[in-house]
Design an enzyme around this catalytic site. Structure first.
Site, mmCIF file in Angstrom:
data_model
loop_
_atom_site.group_PDB
_atom_site.id
_atom_site.type_symbol
_atom_site.label_atom_id
_atom_site.label_comp_id
_atom_site.label_asym_id
_atom_site.label_seq_id
_atom_site.Cartn_x
_atom_site.Cartn_y
_atom_site.Cartn_z
ATOM 1 N N SER A 1 0.918 -1.073 -0.189
ATOM 2 C CA SER A 1 -0.151 -0.091 -0.070
ATOM 3 C C SER A 1 0.911 1.294 0.023
ATOM 4 O O SER A 1 1.779 1.133 0.820
ATOM 5 C CB SER A 1 -1.019 0.006 1.345
ATOM 6 O OG SER A 1 -1.979 1.008 0.979
ATOM 7 N N GLU A 2 0.507 2.212 -0.909
ATOM 8 C CA GLU A 2 1.666 3.436 -1.324
ATOM 9 C C GLU A 2 1.643 4.152 0.162
ATOM 10 O O GLU A 2 2.548 4.962 0.044
ATOM 11 C CB GLU A 2 1.337 4.112 -2.523
ATOM 12 C CG GLU A 2 -0.052 4.828 -2.343
ATOM 13 C CD GLU A 2 -1.177 4.067 -2.718
ATOM 14 O OE1 GLU A 2 -1.004 2.819 -2.989
ATOM 15 O OE2 GLU A 2 -2.254 4.471 -3.487
ATOM 16 N N ASN A 3 1.034 4.217 0.962
ATOM 17 C CA ASN A 3 1.157 4.886 2.212
ATOM 18 C C ASN A 3 2.265 4.316 2.959
ATOM 19 O O ASN A 3 2.818 5.175 4.070
ATOM 20 C CB ASN A 3 0.030 5.166 3.217
ATOM 21 C CG ASN A 3 -0.521 3.617 3.446
ATOM 22 O OD1 ASN A 3 -0.627 2.815 2.836
ATOM 23 N ND2 ASN A 3 -0.939 3.897 5.031
ATOM 24 N N GLY A 4 2.826 3.199 2.668
ATOM 25 C CA GLY A 4 4.111 2.772 3.425
ATOM 26 C C GLY A 4 3.956 1.480 4.221
ATOM 27 O O GLY A 4 4.486 1.254 5.326
ATOM 28 N N SER B 1 8.361 3.994 -0.534
ATOM 29 C CA SER B 1 7.382 3.486 -1.229
ATOM 30 C C SER B 1 7.075 3.759 -2.651
ATOM 31 O O SER B 1 7.004 2.905 -3.602
ATOM 32 C CB SER B 1 6.065 3.834 -0.483
ATOM 33 O OG SER B 1 5.028 3.250 -1.136
#
Lengths: 217, 233
Positions: free
Chosen positions: A45-48, A87
């Site tokens: 997930s690109e938020n980390g 990320s």
């Protein structure tokens, strides 16, 4: 015709052993529910976070552990947390094997629009522009037509673009299609859907060759 | 050891003025500098430019500053979930610059790391690339994006020490590390501030050199935006 879960179930078959996968918000999120148990896959997930697990049990949610949809999540053994730069390094550097995202429109040349309707809705592109500009393997999950019954598979996108010439495969409630230099190539039809219905619901150039098999889901 | 501790949020925000540009860490409401935002509301500074991935919700996070009309311009990647934001944007009261999320992060990092600009494929062929220099590398097109310039960075960490070293928890890390040292003054607020020597140097996420002021935050609400749970058996 498939519902949202049906689309997710069909896309799950494209997820292979050893894949790192980024799932967008909406139908793509549902894909995680249908991935086979006997293969090893990690969701980014690109938020980390890499190694996302299911939603937490009631009372075990943690405000500091969310996905890009801001939903509370859990992590699986082997998971890691990282900052936004790292990320998007994973994404831009093509370390993520498969990106699955939703769209408002896809064009026959692989252009995609999914972030803005001028004058009506501007939520922003989030990570979508970075994802589509870099991913080698992009599958779009969406309904074949919009609420007004108009095709979302077009000759040319009418909405502001998210990325150019990037979509490779599309799974809709009606069909599975590849994006080829000649246009949309029909690969499979959804259970109970005829080729004629798919032709009617597709505005862009649609290539139909030989007998089209029904999806096996 | 160079001490970075300040007594409280008032001291941490000294020098903040109308018209300044701020970077604010956080993704949604996760990992946002709650104390700094609350104090900016209290100070009433206005005409602010805020660089933040999101714009909060109506009654929390940056939504509090929007509600008081303190923000002139937002630079973000995703601004849904906020009706007041949408109203101000559509009416033209608020200037909004939407930037792809990875580009937003890298524009912070570039400022931190001393790069004036960088090439990214994100946004090529879209309105985001309009008016920007583009260039081909190895058969692929890229857009030239410039580093941010900001007066203050406001970040939130889980633990920090007197030397300004920071450790984050979970996905509350997000944009916070890249914003450290990316503005004139970086202000870090932490849930737990400890004496130097108590944090393991092997576990530090952001070295104190990138932080000018650090303080122990108070009353963290850590609001959950989308509570999603499974029923236990």
């Amino acid at each position: 015709m498939l519902d949202k879960n049906g689309i997710a179930k069909r896309i799950a078959k494209e997820v292979k052993d050893g894949y790192y996968v980024n799932l967008g918000i909406g139908i793509p999120t549902l894909v995680a529910n249908f991935v086979r148990d006997d293969i090893s896959v990690e969701f980014q997930s690109e938020n980390g976070v890499l190694g996302m697990g299911p939603f937490p049990f009631e009372g075990e949610e943690d405000a500091d552990i969310i996905n890009a949809g801001k939903q509370t999540i859990t992590t699986l053994p082997g998971a890691s947390f990282f900052d936004s730069v790292t990320s998007f390094g994973m994404i831009r550097g093509q370390h993520v094997d498969l990106t699955i995202l939703g769209a408002m429109e896809v064009a026959e040349n692989g252009d995609i629009a999914n972030w803005k309707i001028p004058g009506k809705m501007v939520k922003g592109m989030g990570g979508a522009m970075d994802l589509v500009a870099s991913a080698e393997n992009i599958i779009v999950a969406m309904m074949h037509t919009n609420r007004e019954g108009e095709s979302k598979l077009l000759k040319k996108c009418t909405l502001p673009l998210t990325g150019v010439g990037c979509v490779k495969k599309i799974v809709t409630n009606l069909a599975v299609l590849d994006v080829t230099p000649e246009g949309f190539k029909l690969l499979e039809k959804a259970p109970g859907v005829s080729v004629e219905e798919i032709v009617k619901a597709t505005e862009g150039n649609l290539i139909v060759e030989g007998d089209i098999p029904e999806m096996d889901i | 050891m160079i001490r970075k501790t300040v007594a409280n949020v008032e001291e941490a925000l000294q020098g903040v003025k109308d018209g300044m540009t701020f970077m604010l860490g956080g993704f949604g409401l996760c990992g946002i500098p709650e104390n700094a935002i609350a104090h900016l509301v209290k100070m009433g500074v206005k005409d602010l430019t805020c660089i933040s991935n999101n714009a909060g919700v109506d009654d929390f996070g940056l939504g509090l500053l929007l509600h008081k009309r303190q923000i002139k311009k937002m630079i973000s990647s995703y601004v849904g979930e906020n009706d007041e934001f949408e109203r101000q944007m559509l009416s033209g009261e608020l200037e909004v610059e939407l930037t792809p999320q990875g580009t937003l992060a890298e524009k912070c990092r570039a400022a931190q790391a001393g790069f004036p600009a960088f090439y990214t494929p994100a946004g090529y062929g879209t309105e985001v690339a309009e008016g920007k220099e583009t260039r081909e590398f190895n058969g692929k097109m890229y857009v030239l994006e410039k580093a941010f310039k900001a007066d203050f960075s406001f970040v939130k960490a889980w633990k920090g020490d007197e030397a300004g070293n920071l450790i984050f928890k979970g996905t509350a890390r997000n944009f916070n590390p890249a914003m450290c040292g990316a503005a004139g003054i970086t202000v870090a607020e932490v849930e737990e501030l400890v004496p130097a020597g108590e944090l393991d140097p092997n576990q530090i996420h952001v070295p104190g050199i990138f932080v000018q002021r650090i303080f122990q935050g108070k009353n963290y609400e850590k609001r959950i935006e989308q509570l999603t749970v499974r029923k236990s058996n």
